[in-house]
Design a protein around this motif. Structure first.
Motif, PDB file in Angstrom:
ATOM      1  N   LEU A  57     -20.360 -33.876   5.176  1.00  0.00           N
ATOM      2  CA  LEU A  57     -19.867 -34.487   6.415  1.00  0.00           C
ATOM      3  C   LEU A  57     -20.860 -35.454   7.045  1.00  0.00           C
ATOM      4  CD1 LEU A  57     -18.131 -31.392   8.036  1.00  0.00           C
ATOM      5  CD2 LEU A  57     -17.022 -33.501   7.267  1.00  0.00           C
ATOM      6  N   GLU A  58     -22.057 -35.533   6.497  1.00  0.00           N
ATOM      7  CA  GLU A  58     -23.074 -36.402   7.087  1.00  0.00           C
ATOM      8  C   GLU A  58     -22.628 -37.864   7.014  1.00  0.00           C
ATOM      9  OE1 GLU A  58     -27.805 -37.487   6.479  1.00  0.00           O
ATOM     10  OE2 GLU A  58     -26.881 -35.844   5.381  1.00  0.00           O
ATOM     11  N   PRO A  59     -22.704 -38.597   8.129  1.00  0.00           N
ATOM     12  CA  PRO A  59     -22.305 -40.007   8.099  1.00  0.00           C
ATOM     13  C   PRO A  59     -23.149 -40.784   7.088  1.00  0.00           C
ATOM     14  CG  PRO A  59     -22.582 -39.250  10.363  1.00  0.00           C
ATOM     15  CD  PRO A  59     -23.106 -38.157   9.471  1.00  0.00           C
ATOM     16  N   GLY A  60     -22.512 -41.696   6.413  1.00  0.00           N
ATOM     17  CA  GLY A  60     -23.202 -42.483   5.395  1.00  0.00           C
ATOM     18  C   GLY A  60     -22.317 -42.680   4.186  1.00  0.00           C
ATOM     19  N   TRP A  61     -22.935 -42.955   3.046  1.00  0.00           N
ATOM     20  CA  TRP A  61     -22.148 -43.296   1.865  1.00  0.00           C
ATOM     21  C   TRP A  61     -21.368 -42.112   1.322  1.00  0.00           C
ATOM     22  CZ3 TRP A  61     -22.889 -40.928  -2.788  1.00  0.00           C
ATOM     23  CH2 TRP A  61     -24.081 -40.229  -2.966  1.00  0.00           C
ATOM     24  N   VAL A  62     -21.877 -40.867   1.522  1.00  0.00           N
ATOM     25  CA  VAL A  62     -21.126 -39.697   1.049  1.00  0.00           C
ATOM     26  C   VAL A  62     -19.821 -39.569   1.823  1.00  0.00           C
ATOM     27  CG1 VAL A  62     -21.143 -37.195   0.800  1.00  0.00           C
ATOM     28  CG2 VAL A  62     -23.217 -38.490   0.345  1.00  0.00           C
ATOM     29  N   ALA A  63     -19.912 -39.728   3.150  1.00  0.00           N
ATOM     30  CA  ALA A  63     -18.716 -39.653   3.979  1.00  0.00           C
ATOM     31  C   ALA A  63     -17.760 -40.799   3.661  1.00  0.00           C
ATOM     32  CB  ALA A  63     -19.095 -39.676   5.465  1.00  0.00           C
ATOM     33  N   GLU A  64     -18.302 -41.972   3.324  1.00  0.00           N
ATOM     34  CA  GLU A  64     -17.439 -43.091   2.945  1.00  0.00           C
ATOM     35  C   GLU A  64     -16.676 -42.776   1.663  1.00  0.00           C
ATOM     36  OE1 GLU A  64     -19.863 -46.554   2.658  1.00  0.00           O
ATOM     37  OE2 GLU A  64     -20.482 -46.471   4.762  1.00  0.00           O
ATOM     38  N   ALA A  65     -17.370 -42.165   0.707  1.00  0.00           N
ATOM     39  CA  ALA A  65     -16.692 -41.770  -0.534  1.00  0.00           C
ATOM     40  C   ALA A  65     -15.643 -40.701  -0.250  1.00  0.00           C
ATOM     41  CB  ALA A  65     -17.715 -41.255  -1.543  1.00  0.00           C
ATOM     42  N   LEU A  66     -15.970 -39.768   0.631  1.00  0.00           N
ATOM     43  CA  LEU A  66     -15.020 -38.709   0.987  1.00  0.00           C
ATOM     44  C   LEU A  66     -13.810 -39.288   1.711  1.00  0.00           C
ATOM     45  CD1 LEU A  66     -14.388 -35.684   1.062  1.00  0.00           C
ATOM     46  CD2 LEU A  66     -15.702 -35.533   3.174  1.00  0.00           C
ATOM     47  N   ALA A  67     -14.034 -40.290   2.567  1.00  0.00           N
ATOM     48  CA  ALA A  67     -12.932 -40.903   3.308  1.00  0.00           C
ATOM     49  C   ALA A  67     -11.923 -41.547   2.368  1.00  0.00           C
ATOM     50  CB  ALA A  67     -13.471 -41.937   4.294  1.00  0.00           C
ATOM     51  N   GLU A 120      -7.197 -36.041  -0.258  1.00  0.00           N
ATOM     52  CA  GLU A 120      -7.099 -34.631  -0.664  1.00  0.00           C
ATOM     53  C   GLU A 120      -8.417 -33.906  -0.402  1.00  0.00           C
ATOM     54  OE1 GLU A 120      -4.443 -32.931  -1.695  1.00  0.00           O
ATOM     55  OE2 GLU A 120      -3.238 -34.707  -1.364  1.00  0.00           O
ATOM     56  N   GLY A 121      -9.527 -34.596  -0.642  1.00  0.00           N
ATOM     57  CA  GLY A 121     -10.828 -34.005  -0.368  1.00  0.00           C
ATOM     58  C   GLY A 121     -11.033 -33.754   1.113  1.00  0.00           C
ATOM     59  N   VAL A 122     -10.597 -34.712   1.950  1.00  0.00           N
ATOM     60  CA  VAL A 122     -10.696 -34.536   3.406  1.00  0.00           C
ATOM     61  C   VAL A 122      -9.876 -33.327   3.831  1.00  0.00           C
ATOM     62  CG1 VAL A 122     -10.175 -35.566   5.648  1.00  0.00           C
ATOM     63  CG2 VAL A 122     -11.150 -36.977   3.828  1.00  0.00           C
ATOM     64  N   HIS A 123      -8.680 -33.195   3.258  1.00  0.00           N
ATOM     65  CA  HIS A 123      -7.819 -32.059   3.608  1.00  0.00           C
ATOM     66  C   HIS A 123      -8.465 -30.736   3.181  1.00  0.00           C
ATOM     67  CE1 HIS A 123      -4.281 -29.584   4.157  1.00  0.00           C
ATOM     68  NE2 HIS A 123      -4.386 -29.183   2.898  1.00  0.00           N
ATOM     69  N   ALA A 124      -9.016 -30.707   1.968  1.00  0.00           N
ATOM     70  CA  ALA A 124      -9.651 -29.474   1.474  1.00  0.00           C
ATOM     71  C   ALA A 124     -10.841 -29.086   2.337  1.00  0.00           C
ATOM     72  CB  ALA A 124     -10.081 -29.660   0.019  1.00  0.00           C
ATOM     73  N   LEU A 125     -11.657 -30.073   2.702  1.00  0.00           N
ATOM     74  CA  LEU A 125     -12.824 -29.801   3.540  1.00  0.00           C
ATOM     75  C   LEU A 125     -12.393 -29.344   4.929  1.00  0.00           C
ATOM     76  CD1 LEU A 125     -15.872 -29.916   3.249  1.00  0.00           C
ATOM     77  CD2 LEU A 125     -15.817 -32.239   4.146  1.00  0.00           C
TER      78      LEU A 125
END
Length: 201
Positions: A105-115, A119-124
């Motif tokens: 959930l940390e803002p940055g490129w990981v969150a951009e990939a998650l966005a 389905e990943g956002v829903h699972a998280l």
């Protein structure tokens, strides 16, 4: 439909264009004495053949906005977990899980990939808002009852298994995001090679 909405509608615009064609016929003398009927008839025909109005799409929050809300909920979850007393093994498993969730959930490129992965956002979201709170709350309530009825399977074993399953689910999500980034990198390499820049380093 309100008058102001109808004036800007496709039916009115198409009907008006056809009505203007009827006026053109009138000025050229082709409509004769029946010109009002011709103009109104062409307007009505245009209004009938015009494509229907398309309703506006609902304005749902995009995944980035959902992640912002999820970060706030995760902060509330951590506050709640800080007040819960857990056995050492379960506390360690919970610490590993929350650390992984915080990294995702940390803002940055990981969150951009998650966005980019609804389905990943829903699972998280399900893990943060439902699974972890329910696992911990159920443990707290079951532990109280187990003191009154000894001899049952210790509730911390269930909690440890639940936290382990949730951690594996989060790890699978993280691995999927890493794979997406790896494929993106490979795609860029192939693009550069196809473009003629396949120099050896």
């Amino acid at each position: 439909m309100a008058i102001s909405e109808y004036l800007g509608s496709r039916k009115n615009i198409t009907g008006s264009v056809c009505g203007l064609a009827g006026l053109a016929l009138t000025f050229t003398g082709l409509a004769g004495t029946y010109w009002p009927v011709v103009v109104l008839g062409l307007y009505g025909a245009g209004a009938l053949i015009a494509p229907p109005e398309r309703p506006a799409l609902p304005d749902f929050p995009d995944p980035s906005a959902q992640l912002d809300e999820l970060r706030e909920d995760f902060g509330r979850l951590r506050d709640y977990l800080a007040d819960v007393e857990l056995p050492p093994a379960a506390a360690g498993g919970l610490a590993e899980l929350t650390e992984l969730l915080a990294a995702l959930l940390e803002p940055g490129w990981v969150a951009e990939a998650l966005a980019g992965d609804p389905e990943g956002v829903h699972a998280l979201s399900r893990v943060v808002r439902q699974d972890v709170p329910e696992a911990v709350d159920t443990f707290v309530r079951t532990r109280w009852w187990s003191r009154m009825t000894p001899g049952q399977e210790p509730p911390e074993r269930h909690l440890e298994r639940q936290l382990g399953l949730l951690r594996r689910e989060a790890e699978t999500l993280a691995a999927g995001l890493r794979e997406i980034e790896a494929r993106r990198q490979e795609t860029h390499t192939r693009y550069l090679e196809d473009r003629g820049g396949s120099a050896e380093f």
